[in-house]
Design a protein around this motif. Structure first.
Motif, short mmCIF file in Angstrom:
data_model
loop_
_atom_site.label_atom_id
_atom_site.label_comp_id
_atom_site.label_asym_id
_atom_site.label_seq_id
_atom_site.Cartn_x
_atom_site.Cartn_y
_atom_site.Cartn_z
N THR A 25 11.59 -29.31 25.76
CA THR A 25 12.72 -28.39 25.89
C THR A 25 13.79 -28.73 24.86
OG1 THR A 25 12.30 -28.20 28.27
CG2 THR A 25 14.44 -27.45 27.47
N ASN A 26 14.24 -27.70 24.15
CA ASN A 26 15.34 -27.84 23.20
C ASN A 26 15.08 -28.97 22.19
OD1 ASN A 26 17.85 -27.07 22.12
ND2 ASN A 26 18.96 -28.59 23.35
N LEU A 27 13.90 -28.95 21.59
CA LEU A 27 13.54 -29.99 20.63
C LEU A 27 14.30 -29.79 19.31
CD1 LEU A 27 9.66 -30.25 21.15
CD2 LEU A 27 11.50 -31.51 22.30
N ALA A 28 14.30 -30.83 18.51
CA ALA A 28 15.05 -30.83 17.25
C ALA A 28 14.41 -29.90 16.23
CB ALA A 28 15.15 -32.24 16.70
N VAL A 29 15.26 -29.32 15.38
CA VAL A 29 14.79 -28.46 14.28
C VAL A 29 14.44 -29.34 13.09
CG1 VAL A 29 15.44 -26.66 12.66
CG2 VAL A 29 16.20 -26.52 15.04
N ARG A 30 13.25 -29.10 12.51
CA ARG A 30 12.83 -29.86 11.34
C ARG A 30 12.35 -28.97 10.19
NH1 ARG A 30 15.49 -32.97 13.28
NH2 ARG A 30 15.11 -35.12 13.95
N ASP A 31 12.12 -27.68 10.47
CA ASP A 31 11.65 -26.75 9.42
C ASP A 31 12.62 -25.59 9.30
OD1 ASP A 31 9.39 -28.33 9.05
OD2 ASP A 31 8.22 -27.19 10.51
N VAL A 32 13.81 -25.84 8.77
CA VAL A 32 14.84 -24.82 8.55
C VAL A 32 15.36 -24.26 9.87
CG1 VAL A 32 15.50 -22.70 7.34
CG2 VAL A 32 13.79 -24.23 6.33
N MET A 33 14.54 -23.46 10.57
CA MET A 33 14.99 -22.83 11.81
C MET A 33 14.22 -23.30 13.04
SD MET A 33 17.46 -20.72 11.01
CE MET A 33 17.52 -19.57 12.37
N THR A 34 13.08 -23.92 12.84
CA THR A 34 12.22 -24.27 13.97
C THR A 34 11.43 -25.53 13.65
OG1 THR A 34 10.54 -23.40 15.49
CG2 THR A 34 10.33 -22.79 13.16
N SER A 35 10.37 -25.80 14.43
CA SER A 35 9.52 -26.97 14.21
C SER A 35 8.11 -26.65 14.67
CB SER A 35 10.05 -28.19 14.97
OG SER A 35 11.31 -28.61 14.49
N ASP A 36 7.16 -27.48 14.25
CA ASP A 36 5.76 -27.38 14.69
C ASP A 36 5.41 -28.68 15.42
OD1 ASP A 36 5.65 -24.98 13.26
OD2 ASP A 36 4.95 -25.98 11.44
N PRO A 37 5.83 -28.83 16.67
CA PRO A 37 5.74 -30.14 17.34
C PRO A 37 4.37 -30.48 17.91
CG PRO A 37 6.78 -28.56 18.79
CD PRO A 37 6.52 -27.84 17.49
N TYR A 38 4.09 -31.78 17.94
CA TYR A 38 2.98 -32.33 18.70
C TYR A 38 3.43 -33.68 19.23
CZ TYR A 38 1.81 -35.38 14.68
OH TYR A 38 1.84 -36.30 13.67
N VAL A 39 2.73 -34.19 20.24
CA VAL A 39 3.11 -35.44 20.92
C VAL A 39 2.04 -36.49 20.69
CG1 VAL A 39 3.69 -36.52 23.11
CG2 VAL A 39 4.40 -34.17 22.66
N LEU A 40 2.46 -37.67 20.28
CA LEU A 40 1.58 -38.82 20.12
C LEU A 40 1.84 -39.79 21.26
CD1 LEU A 40 -0.43 -40.47 18.26
CD2 LEU A 40 1.62 -41.52 17.28
N LEU A 41 0.78 -40.16 22.00
CA LEU A 41 0.87 -41.13 23.08
C LEU A 41 0.22 -42.43 22.64
CD1 LEU A 41 -0.25 -38.88 26.08
CD2 LEU A 41 2.09 -39.35 25.35
N THR A 42 0.91 -43.54 22.87
CA THR A 42 0.36 -44.85 22.49
C THR A 42 0.47 -45.79 23.68
OG1 THR A 42 1.00 -44.55 20.18
CG2 THR A 42 0.54 -46.78 20.89
N LEU A 43 -0.64 -46.44 24.00
CA LEU A 43 -0.67 -47.46 25.05
C LEU A 43 -1.41 -48.65 24.50
CD1 LEU A 43 0.18 -47.95 28.02
CD2 LEU A 43 -2.13 -47.29 28.69
N GLY A 44 -0.67 -49.71 24.16
CA GLY A 44 -1.30 -50.84 23.50
C GLY A 44 -1.82 -50.43 22.14
N GLN A 45 -3.12 -50.59 21.93
CA GLN A 45 -3.74 -50.25 20.66
C GLN A 45 -4.41 -48.88 20.67
OE1 GLN A 45 -6.31 -53.60 20.15
NE2 GLN A 45 -4.70 -54.89 19.30
N GLN A 46 -4.25 -48.13 21.74
CA GLN A 46 -4.86 -46.81 21.84
C GLN A 46 -3.82 -45.73 21.54
OE1 GLN A 46 -7.24 -46.72 25.76
NE2 GLN A 46 -5.71 -48.35 25.99
N SER A 47 -4.25 -44.70 20.87
CA SER A 47 -3.37 -43.58 20.56
C SER A 47 -4.15 -42.27 20.71
CB SER A 47 -2.81 -43.68 19.14
OG SER A 47 -1.94 -44.79 19.01
N VAL A 48 -3.52 -41.29 21.32
CA VAL A 48 -4.07 -39.94 21.41
C VAL A 48 -2.92 -38.97 21.17
CG1 VAL A 48 -5.98 -40.49 22.96
CG2 VAL A 48 -3.74 -39.94 23.91
#
Length: 406
Positions: free
Chosen positions: A260-283
């Motif tokens: 919700t209400n994420l930061a703008v990074r591409d002039v007017m909007t953004s193309d967001p994705y989420v990275l989850l990290t637990l120890g040495q694992q990332s998805v």
């Protein structure tokens, strides 16, 4: 249900009789056409009646799939859908540490399967087909893990097998489109080294490096080309000597609900994705284009190490021609959730029950209190958290802990 099945079988017999009559009348060009049409009808009926779960269970019961492809443990309940193998829970932890670009792990029981996913899995040939490919040429000094093998032995073997491709036959290795730049090749089966009972640690480490460079020189460079701008917010790098060499106490299923209400990074909007990290694992989640209030509703799964680290959540803006932009991060302490799940893993209660609460305060970044509940036998926690080190943004996540015994 039985009567419905009888009617369905009767209709099939009638249709086959009609096809046979058309063949005898010369209206079908060949017996091959008759057989192909008949097989298609049977497979379609089987697909419709069984559904993805039934088809998956049937495939699991086929010869070779009823044991772990990597250590031989019976009754595997995990699948690497990208490699096409059924694996046990111990080997699945090592597979997750390889990264989803090598091995994407799903649960036979816990994940929802689609027909397309089952088609992909069956198309890869199962354990027998995969091992013919990935274990085509195992040197004499390499021993395949057993069900009682240590996590270190599993990790070393699985990385050699899938990450470094050391057991491919020579023809497959020569097919690599990015040839080695004057680097020596590791010893092949039948060479001078194959008669030695063991290989020094230094030599084994050298083999890992050379083989990895041969097969992944340019490919790895491409995967790493989208490095993040701020090194402080990078996910920790995996150490080839440590990744996967940990025992696990359970699994955490993370449903990334929405931002919700994420930061703008591409002039007017953004193309967001989420990275989850637990120890040495990332998805990571999929990218949602042009959206500051993205709804992912995407469920990801990670193994919980014995020494439980916090779950790190990082949001990035996906860029095609430059490095991805940082959009905020947060850390979630999952220790209370794991403790609640272990304490109630044998519970027979079905009614909802509060097991714990993480209160929102000035000392943390919670938007509201985060409640741990027991619902339908599942231990879950809803988290609404403000992203840190960024001008704005809130992330909503639902966690579920599954103890190893389940």
């Amino acid at each position: 249900m039985v009567e419905k099945g009888r009617r369905g079988n009767g209709a099939l017999l009638t249709l086959f009789a009609h096809l046979l009559l058309r063949r005898e009348q010369g209206l079908l060009p060949s017996w091959t056409s008759f057989v192909q049409i008949s097989i298609g009808i049977v497979e379609g009926k089987d697909r419709h009646l069984q559904g993805p779960r039934g088809r998956l269970e049937n495939f699991l019961g086929q010869s070779g799939n009823n044991i772990c492809a990597d250590c031989g443990s019976p009754d595997p309940k995990w699948v690497s859908i990208s490699l096409g193998v059924f694996i046990c829970i111990k080997c699945s932890g090592v597979h997750r540490s390889l990264g989803v670009h090598i091995s994407k792990v799903l649960s036979v029981k816990l994940d929802e399967w689609t027909d397309e996913q089952v088609d992909t899995l069956t198309g890869l040939g199962g354990n027998t087909g995969a091992n013919m490919k990935y274990e085509a040429s195992i040197p004499d000094y390499i021993r395949k893990p057993r069900p009682d093998s240590s996590i270190e032995d599993r990790s070393d073997y699985i990385r050699r097998k899938y990450e470094m491709h050391q057991f491919f036959n020579s023809e497959v290795q020569m097919f690599c489109p990015f040839p080695s730049q004057g680097l020596p090749s590791p010893p092949s089966q039948g060479g001078p080294s194959s008669s030695q009972p063991s290989v020094p640690l230094e030599k084994r480490h050298y083999e890992k490096q050379t083989t990895s460079h041969r097969l992944y020189g340019l490919g790895q460079a491409f995967r790493n080309s989208w490095r993040k701008k701020d090194p402080e917010h990078k996910a920790p790098k995996k150490s080839s000597s440590l990744a996967g060499m940990i025992e696990f106490v359970g699994l955490i299923k993370v449903n990334v609900v929405k931002g919700t209400n994420l930061a703008v990074r591409d002039v007017m909007t953004s193309d967001p994705y989420v990275l989850l990290t637990l120890g040495q694992q990332s998805v990571k989640t999929r990218v949602i284009k042009n959206n500051l209030n993205p709804v992912w509703n995407e469920r990801l799964m990670l193994s919980i190490p014995e020494q439980i680290p916090p779950l790190r959540v990082i949001v990035y803006d996906k860029d095609t021609f430059s490095t991805d932009d940082f959009m905020g991060e947060a850390e979630i302490d999952i220790q209370p959730l794991v403790s609640a799940a272990i304490a109630h893993e044998n519970s027979t209660l079905n009614e909802p029950k509060q097991l714990g609460k993480w209160e929102a305060s000035k000392e943390n970044t919670l938007v509201k209190d985060s409640i741990i509940t027991l619902t339908d036998g599942k231990v879950i926690q809803e988290v609404s958290i403000k992203l840190q080190n960024v001008e704005r943004g809130v992330l909503e996540i639902m966690l579920e802990c599954v103890p190893l015994s389940q």
